[in-house]
Design a protein around this motif. Structure first.
Motif, PDB file in Angstrom:
ATOM      1  N   GLU A   1     -31.461 -10.181 -34.696  1.00  0.00           N
ATOM      2  CA  GLU A   1     -30.650 -11.096 -33.954  1.00  0.00           C
ATOM      3  C   GLU A   1     -31.335 -11.885 -33.190  1.00  0.00           C
ATOM      4  N   ILE A   2     -32.637 -11.351 -32.833  1.00  0.00           N
ATOM      5  CA  ILE A   2     -33.331 -12.208 -31.676  1.00  0.00           C
ATOM      6  C   ILE A   2     -34.090 -13.306 -32.140  1.00  0.00           C
ATOM      7  N   ILE A   3     -34.545 -13.091 -33.388  1.00  0.00           N
ATOM      8  CA  ILE A   3     -35.524 -14.054 -34.261  1.00  0.00           C
ATOM      9  C   ILE A   3     -34.822 -15.167 -34.315  1.00  0.00           C
ATOM     10  N   LYS A   4     -33.294 -15.190 -34.470  1.00  0.00           N
ATOM     11  CA  LYS A   4     -32.413 -16.475 -34.861  1.00  0.00           C
ATOM     12  C   LYS A   4     -32.870 -17.399 -33.554  1.00  0.00           C
ATOM     13  N   TYR A   5     -33.023 -16.977 -32.276  1.00  0.00           N
ATOM     14  CA  TYR A   5     -32.942 -17.784 -31.320  1.00  0.00           C
ATOM     15  C   TYR A   5     -34.079 -17.777 -30.415  1.00  0.00           C
TER      16      TYR A   5
ATOM     17  N   PHE B   1     -36.416  -2.878 -27.296  1.00  0.00           N
ATOM     18  CA  PHE B   1     -35.902  -2.201 -28.565  1.00  0.00           C
ATOM     19  C   PHE B   1     -36.114  -3.287 -29.665  1.00  0.00           C
ATOM     20  N   ILE B   2     -36.989  -4.211 -29.214  1.00  0.00           N
ATOM     21  CA  ILE B   2     -37.266  -5.265 -30.422  1.00  0.00           C
ATOM     22  C   ILE B   2     -37.624  -4.728 -31.628  1.00  0.00           C
ATOM     23  N   LYS B   3     -38.096  -3.732 -31.944  1.00  0.00           N
ATOM     24  CA  LYS B   3     -38.759  -3.332 -32.931  1.00  0.00           C
ATOM     25  C   LYS B   3     -37.797  -2.666 -33.895  1.00  0.00           C
ATOM     26  N   GLU B   4     -36.519  -2.444 -33.152  1.00  0.00           N
ATOM     27  CA  GLU B   4     -35.130  -1.937 -33.881  1.00  0.00           C
ATOM     28  C   GLU B   4     -34.832  -2.996 -34.980  1.00  0.00           C
ATOM     29  N   ASP B   5     -34.660  -3.024 -36.124  1.00  0.00           N
ATOM     30  CA  ASP B   5     -34.495  -4.036 -37.024  1.00  0.00           C
ATOM     31  C   ASP B   5     -33.141  -4.966 -36.711  1.00  0.00           C
ATOM     32  N   GLU B   6     -32.360  -4.363 -36.308  1.00  0.00           N
ATOM     33  CA  GLU B   6     -31.172  -4.864 -35.993  1.00  0.00           C
ATOM     34  C   GLU B   6     -31.058  -6.208 -34.869  1.00  0.00           C
ATOM     35  N   VAL B   7     -31.691  -5.369 -33.767  1.00  0.00           N
ATOM     36  CA  VAL B   7     -32.110  -6.141 -32.535  1.00  0.00           C
ATOM     37  C   VAL B   7     -33.132  -7.488 -33.018  1.00  0.00           C
TER      38      VAL B   7
ATOM     39  N   TYR C   1     -23.788  -6.558 -17.427  1.00  0.00           N
ATOM     40  CA  TYR C   1     -25.002  -6.689 -16.886  1.00  0.00           C
ATOM     41  C   TYR C   1     -25.408  -8.174 -16.596  1.00  0.00           C
ATOM     42  N   SER C   2     -26.106  -8.557 -15.403  1.00  0.00           N
ATOM     43  CA  SER C   2     -26.148  -9.848 -15.016  1.00  0.00           C
ATOM     44  C   SER C   2     -26.819 -10.896 -16.125  1.00  0.00           C
ATOM     45  N   GLY C   3     -26.112 -12.089 -15.876  1.00  0.00           N
ATOM     46  CA  GLY C   3     -26.729 -13.146 -16.702  1.00  0.00           C
ATOM     47  C   GLY C   3     -26.459 -12.843 -18.297  1.00  0.00           C
ATOM     48  N   SER C   4     -25.879 -12.124 -18.753  1.00  0.00           N
ATOM     49  CA  SER C   4     -25.617 -11.935 -20.091  1.00  0.00           C
ATOM     50  C   SER C   4     -24.240 -13.014 -20.714  1.00  0.00           C
ATOM     51  N   ASN C   5     -24.718 -13.285 -21.541  1.00  0.00           N
ATOM     52  CA  ASN C   5     -23.728 -14.519 -22.305  1.00  0.00           C
ATOM     53  C   ASN C   5     -23.242 -13.879 -23.587  1.00  0.00           C
ATOM     54  N   PRO C   6     -22.347 -14.626 -24.356  1.00  0.00           N
ATOM     55  CA  PRO C   6     -21.919 -14.082 -25.747  1.00  0.00           C
ATOM     56  C   PRO C   6     -22.936 -13.351 -26.396  1.00  0.00           C
ATOM     57  N   PHE C   7     -24.223 -13.927 -26.541  1.00  0.00           N
ATOM     58  CA  PHE C   7     -25.055 -13.522 -27.528  1.00  0.00           C
ATOM     59  C   PHE C   7     -25.514 -12.112 -26.785  1.00  0.00           C
ATOM     60  N   GLU C   8     -25.813 -11.898 -25.721  1.00  0.00           N
ATOM     61  CA  GLU C   8     -26.318 -10.548 -25.108  1.00  0.00           C
ATOM     62  C   GLU C   8     -25.070  -9.339 -25.275  1.00  0.00           C
ATOM     63  N   ILE C   9     -23.997  -9.973 -25.038  1.00  0.00           N
ATOM     64  CA  ILE C   9     -22.853  -9.131 -25.038  1.00  0.00           C
ATOM     65  C   ILE C   9     -22.432  -8.827 -26.064  1.00  0.00           C
ATOM     66  N   LYS C  10     -22.927  -9.304 -27.321  1.00  0.00           N
ATOM     67  CA  LYS C  10     -22.527  -8.792 -28.831  1.00  0.00           C
ATOM     68  C   LYS C  10     -23.715  -7.673 -29.048  1.00  0.00           C
ATOM     69  N   LEU C  11     -24.823  -8.119 -28.541  1.00  0.00           N
ATOM     70  CA  LEU C  11     -25.863  -6.783 -28.867  1.00  0.00           C
ATOM     71  C   LEU C  11     -25.415  -5.860 -28.200  1.00  0.00           C
ATOM     72  N   MET C  12     -24.823  -5.920 -27.016  1.00  0.00           N
ATOM     73  CA  MET C  12     -24.508  -4.581 -26.140  1.00  0.00           C
ATOM     74  C   MET C  12     -23.524  -3.965 -26.953  1.00  0.00           C
TER      75      MET C  12
END
Lengths: 476, 279
Positions: B132-136, B123-129, B75-86
């Motif tokens: 990951e996001i809180i780091k950045y 999906f930010i309330k899902e712990d795994e997500v 999907y548009s704009g995704s970098n390695p971080f978003e690819i990893k989440l996916m």
């Protein structure tokens, strides 16, 4: 600090709580207002504080001298000092580069090459507003309409009063300054009305103006590629963007002031329901229009004297008003265009014909009035195109495109159709039309809380938060 | 009273939006789509990356040629971080044989992309997500805990307009297994030169580790560019199973712009991709 920012959401409750904790100490309340206002203003750039402090000191001193002196020449000298310092600062920060550019261009037009260099000057936020406010203080003392204050804290709080510091309403010293000397008691009804005004102002700013801004920016940026219909919509959208933005700010400012027990003057009175341009100017940016009327138009002779004098005075006031908005020929043309619109009414002495509220009579009159409203709105849209455009030539190309680039619905660069925002504008107009007899739509009536909740719902759901726009009038 | 009403309204709106994006009639983005997909389905492979993945590889064509069932989750704009989440979200739900990850000039980027992170907000309330996001993202805590705040901050992509569209308008990718095509051809090309720094990407490393732990083979590749140089040797040095397709096409007819293939180019590239990996 923006009213629609998280910073302000933290700042306001703290100041509000401290302010009413100090309710028995008027002086402490004034100190708090002055300090809070400096924090509010310094949030943009702390260097601006020196400027506002300097203006405050000069006018405080001039006020005292004007009152003390009985000698006409000496009094005039002090008035000129205040005018010189305030307008000098305004002129330097706002107009220096404009004059230098035009000076250079004028010489090159006549074949000579001069190249005076412009300066990289940051325009202090709201300088035009507080300059006019402090000028009203010294001019009114000069005219013996107001005694000079000896209370520097109250005066500093008056000059820097944060709710209206950066974009008005431009308060008269005669109206606002005395309020700093009266004990202020917390009035629940007044505070409630203030909150309602804030909600209404936020709706106009975040839902109407900021959404319209996305369309307007796109349409003006790509006006050569869009159809005439889209360009027309672009003009209409800008009319609502600037209205939502500026009147929204004014409503929030007035509402905030009420929370602190102050009354500010009304700045907008449903201007897009005006039936002629004269009425429009009685309803749009009232604090500026009346400022120019009292301190420029009337001293010039106003509507007394020959027709030629009246025409001259009308042009002066509109062109100066345009120039007050910004250092660009587009604003001057905007002012001149409004003067031209005003002229037929002045010459036929019909400029005070529509003093009541539109739509109060029978249905036949209503239809006629709707026609007049549409015509007046159309004229303002043409003028607004000059106001919004980067240059006069862009405005002319844009207006030309409205009539020559054909009909059609465009999908804009922002990936939305050009008409998508129309329902929001229709909602605004509907709410305003049914409440045009009141100061604001949440003033009174049944289901007040329900209406407020509906607007909060609209702000949350349709508000443009991600692309938070500064208030347009901050640049003036 | 008004404050309570405001809080209640915020919670109600938050619930409605989150429910709608997690259970869409027509998913507005790939994350929502993946979340809503039937977990009993099976996939042989999946494709991950940015817009240079969505527009470049058609799983329907691959299926017709090879019989393998796959999905394009770029999907548009995704970098390695978003690819990893996916990749994580996909592997939590499915057990494919292999996955493919498109890497290019975004290889050196390790922070999150402020736009590409948008579809993850419901999906930010899902712990795994969240972890990951809180780091950045400094505001992650507010997004998670203040009701409806995330939807106001990301309203251009997650606002009321998109919410309504998620009930009314079908998307362009669902019926093509995630692939979308572009139907225009480039006129003028401005040559470019991407210079990658010689350092590994932590998210790409995590993708490799995750796939290894799950027994999934992972292949990395760079999709075609038009007159854009890129030192892919850096990627090749730091990842296993890498293939560079960046310079395979020189014809303008295959491109909609220097970094994206059009429909014709996508079909051609999909054929080459099949030969490279599935023959």
């Amino acid at each position: 600090m923006l009213f629609n920012s998280i910073d302000f959401a933290v700042f306001l409750p703290i100041v509000f709580a401290l302010y009413w904790l100090l309710r028995k100490h008027l002086r402490a309340q004034n100190v708090l207002i002055a300090l809070a206002s400096y924090v509010f203003y310094g949030w943009w750039d702390w260097r601006f504080l020196f400027l506002i402090l300097f203006s405050t000191l000069v006018d405080f001193f001039v006020g005292l001298q004007l009152e003390k002196s009985e000698h006409p020449q000496r009094r005039k000298l002090f008035l000129y000092l205040s005018l010189g310092v305030n307008l000098g600062l305004l002129g330097f920060f706002k107009y220096y580069n404009f004059f230098i550019d035009n000076f250079n261009q004028a010489f090159s037009f006549f074949g000579s090459e001069v190249s005076f260099r412009g300066l990289e000057i940051i325009l202090p936020v709201g300088i035009s507003f507080y300059t006019f406010q402090t000028l009203s203080y010294t001019i009114d003392i000069y005219r013996r309409k107001l005694p000079a204050t000896r209370n520097f804290i109250a005066f500093a709080a008056f000059v820097s009063f944060f709710p209206q510091l950066v974009a008005g309403p431009i308060e008269r010293a005669t109206q606002l300054l005395p309020q700093f000397f009266k004990p202020r008691k917390f009035d629940f009804d007044k505070a409630k009305d203030g909150v309602m005004l804030i909600i209404w102002g936020l709706f106009k700013k975040i839902v109407i103006a900021d959404n319209a801004a996305q369309y307007v920016n796109d349409i003006f940026q790509n006006h050569e590629t869009y159809s005439g219909t889209t360009l027309l919509l672009g003009g209409v959208y800008f009319a609502f963007q600037i209205y939502g933005d500026f009147s929204g700010y004014s409503d929030i400012a007035i509402g905030l002031s009420r929370l602190f027990g102050f009354d500010l003057m009304r700045n907008f009175a449903y201007p897009y329901f005006s039936r002629d341009i004269a009425e429009f100017w009685r309803r749009w940016h009232i604090s500026l229009s009346t400022w120019f009327r009292d301190y420029l138009y009337i001293p010039l002779g106003g509507s007394r004297g020959s027709t030629g004098m009246q025409v001259r005075n009308t042009f002066i006031i509109f062109v100066v008003s345009g120039f007050w908005h910004g250092a660009n020929w587009t604003f001057i043309v905007w002012g001149a265009l409004n003067a031209l619109y005003f002229l037929p009414l002045l010459l036929t002495k019909r400029n005070r014909k529509n003093m009541d509220i539109a739509g109060q009579h029978n249905k036949v009159v209503l239809l006629k009035e709707l026609g007049q409203i549409l015509l007046t709105f159309g004229l303002t849209v043409i003028a607004w195109v000059f106001f919004r455009a980067d240059s006069v030539s862009q405005a002319v190309t844009f207006l030309n495109g409205m009539f020559t680039q054909g009909l059609g619905i465009d999908r804009l660069e922002i990936e939305r159709f050009s008409f998508e925002i129309l329902p929001l504008i229709a909602l605004l107009l509907l709410i305003e039309w049914y409440n045009r007899h009141y100061e604001h739509p949440l003033k009174t009536g049944r289901f007040l809380y329900f209406k407020a909740l509906f607007l909060i719902f609209m702000i949350l759901v349709w508000g443009s938060f991600s692309d938070m726009q500064e208030f347009i009038y901050f640049q003036f | 009273m008004a404050f309570v009403a405001f809080i209640a309204l915020s919670y109600a709106l938050d619930w409605i939006y989150t429910y709608s994006y997690k259970n869409p009639v027509y998913a507005r983005d790939k994350v929502s789509w993946l979340h809503d997909m039937n977990s009993s389905a099976t996939y042989d492979y999946a494709l991950f990356g940015s817009s240079r993945c969505i527009y470049h590889l058609n799983p329907v064509t691959i299926n017709q040629s090879t019989g393998l069932k796959g999905i394009n989750l770029g999907y548009s704009g995704s970098n390695p971080f978003e690819i990893k989440l996916m990749v994580k979200k996909f592997l939590d739900k499915y057990q494919p044989k292999m996955i493919f990850v498109q890497l290019d000039n975004q290889y050196n980027i390790e922070h999150l992309d402020p736009t590409a992170i948008t579809p993850w907000m419901p999906f930010i309330k899902e712990d795994e997500v969240y972890q990951e996001i809180i780091k950045y993202e400094d505001k992650a805590w507010y997004f998670k805990n203040i009701p409806f705040y995330r939807y106001t901050q990301y309203e251009t992509k997650l606002g009321a307009r998109n919410l309504i569209l998620s009930y009314l308008k079908s998307n362009s990718f669902a019926n093509q297994l995630g692939f979308t095509s572009i139907n225009k051809t480039i006129n003028r090309v401005k040559p470019g030169n991407y210079k990658l720094k010689d350092k590994p990407n932590i998210h790409v490393k995590e993708i490799e580790d995750l796939c290894r732990s799950k027994g999934v083979e992972v292949y990395f590749f760079t999709a075609p560019f038009l007159q854009q140089k890129i030192n892919t040797a850096v990627i090749e040095k730091h990842v296993q199973h890498y293939q560079d397709f960046s310079q395979i096409f020189t014809q303008k007819a295959y491109f909609s712009d220097p970094t994206h293939l059009n429909r014709k180019g996508a079909e051609k590239f999909t054929d080459i991709f099949i030969q490279a990996y599935f023959d």
